[in-house]
Design an enzyme around this catalytic site. Sequence first.
Site, PDB file in Angstrom:
ATOM      1  CG  ASP A 226      -2.175   2.916   6.055  1.00  0.00           C
ATOM      2  OD1 ASP A 226      -2.785   3.913   6.489  1.00  0.00           O
ATOM      3  OD2 ASP A 226      -2.288   2.521   4.897  1.00  0.00           O
TER       4      ASP A 226
ATOM      5  CE  LYS B 239      -5.385  -0.511  -1.219  1.00  0.00           C
ATOM      6  NZ  LYS B 239      -4.115   0.018  -0.660  1.00  0.00           N
TER       7      LYS B 239
ATOM      8  CG  ASP C  33      -1.784   7.789   0.165  1.00  0.00           C
ATOM      9  OD1 ASP C  33      -2.865   8.021  -0.399  1.00  0.00           O
ATOM     10  OD2 ASP C  33      -0.696   8.212  -0.260  1.00  0.00           O
TER      11      ASP C  33
ATOM     12  CG  ASP D 150      -1.660   1.212   1.459  1.00  0.00           C
ATOM     13  OD1 ASP D 150      -2.323   1.633   0.495  1.00  0.00           O
ATOM     14  OD2 ASP D 150      -1.605   1.785   2.545  1.00  0.00           O
TER      15      ASP D 150
HETATM   16  O1  LIG Z   1      -9.073   8.629   0.707  1.00  0.00           O
HETATM   17  C1  LIG Z   1      -8.398   7.940  -0.013  1.00  0.00           C
HETATM   18  O2  LIG Z   1      -8.588   7.821  -1.239  1.00  0.00           O
HETATM   19  C2  LIG Z   1      -7.383   7.108   0.681  1.00  0.00           C
HETATM   20  O3  LIG Z   1      -7.133   7.492   1.979  1.00  0.00           O
HETATM   21  C3  LIG Z   1      -6.086   6.979   0.086  1.00  0.00           C
HETATM   22  O4  LIG Z   1      -5.641   7.827  -0.692  1.00  0.00           O
HETATM   23  C4  LIG Z   1      -5.552   5.639   0.385  1.00  0.00           C
HETATM   24  O5  LIG Z   1      -4.465   5.317  -0.363  1.00  0.00           O
HETATM   25  P1  LIG Z   1      -3.650   3.985   0.008  1.00  0.00           P
HETATM   26  O6  LIG Z   1      -3.449   3.994   1.505  1.00  0.00           O
HETATM   27  O7  LIG Z   1      -4.500   2.826  -0.451  1.00  0.00           O
HETATM   28  O8  LIG Z   1      -2.362   4.143  -0.761  1.00  0.00           O
HETATM   29 MG   LIG Z   2      -2.735   3.368   3.151  1.00  0.00          MG
END
Ligand SMILES: O=C(O)[C@H](O)[C@H](O)COP(=O)(O)O
Ligand SMILES: [Mg+2]
Length: 299
Positions: A245, A220, A26, A24
């Site tokens: 996370d 996901k 973020d 992942d």
């Molecule tokens: O709000 C969103 O789209 C998500 O928080 C986000 O950007 C998640 O990204 P990831 O943790 O799957 O990389």
């Molecule tokens: Mg994330």
Amino acid sequence: MAKRLVSAGDYEQLLSKYDTWLFDCDGVLWQGDRLIDGVPQVLDLLRSRNKKIFFVTNNATKSRKNYKTKFDKLGIEAQVDEVFGSAYAAAVYISSIMKLPKEKKVYVIGMKGLEEELEEEGISHLGGTDPADNTLNEFHLKNFTPDPEVGAVLCGLDTSVNYTKLSKAFTYLRRNKDCAFLATNIDSTYPSAEGLLPGAGSISAPLQCALGRSPISIGKPAETMLDCIRAKYRFDPERTIMVGDRLNTDIEFGKRGSLATLLVLTGITHESEVVGPNASATVPDYFTDSLGDLRAAIP
Ligand SMILES: O=C(O)[C@H](O)[C@H](O)COP(=O)(O)O
Ligand SMILES: [Mg+2]
């Protein structure tokens, strides 16, 4: 019961056990544009051990090409083909699973990267970054002529969301029961460098409230992105680990794909949700404070 990784031996055991690593982004690699300490070294270590690496992000604000630019800027070795984002998965879903007819269009609440992935798949779209939709002027239905070719509304994280976009999307969905209501993902929050912000789920929530119906969420924990990876690469689920996370997206995604799961505490989830009386029902196989901890396995 989740196993907390604490020693170099624990990390070394993980390196030996898994050949394919899904990350992942973020909250795992970075918070916004702030790289998490030790991440480049750990990714270099995995590549030196000939591990297969994929990046699997629900963040639909960027296309795979945009992510390659971000990886380059942050000094992380990555190829476009290793990146699987929910913007890409949504475009694949619309073209290959939903099979939206070519003459049909998608009304977008989302950003440039999402539009780029739709264009890459040959999908016509409107809304999104169109200046006419990015206005704070009052919206009046009498001034709106819906495009009769719109066959789907697609919502992603949109930091310029406004009443005009929500009203147009609402009108398309309310007036045409055959218009698909899609979301790239429904993460409730987004872990920026300075702290939590509303996530993509908070962008489609007003439509869900107004319409009384939920979107089909493509990111996901849905298996769509894993299907996109399976369509291009062979990997053994028993020797594959998903590192995330967020419990209800990343860890659930790993479990649904019969993958091992490693939770890191640099994003959304707190340790009290993993162990103790208030632990979530979605428990990772392993957890550690940060992906950077795996540097302990570097000889
Ligand atoms: O709000 C969103 O789209 C998500 O928080 C986000 O950007 C998640 O990204 P990831 O943790 O799957 O990389
Ligand atoms: Mg994330």
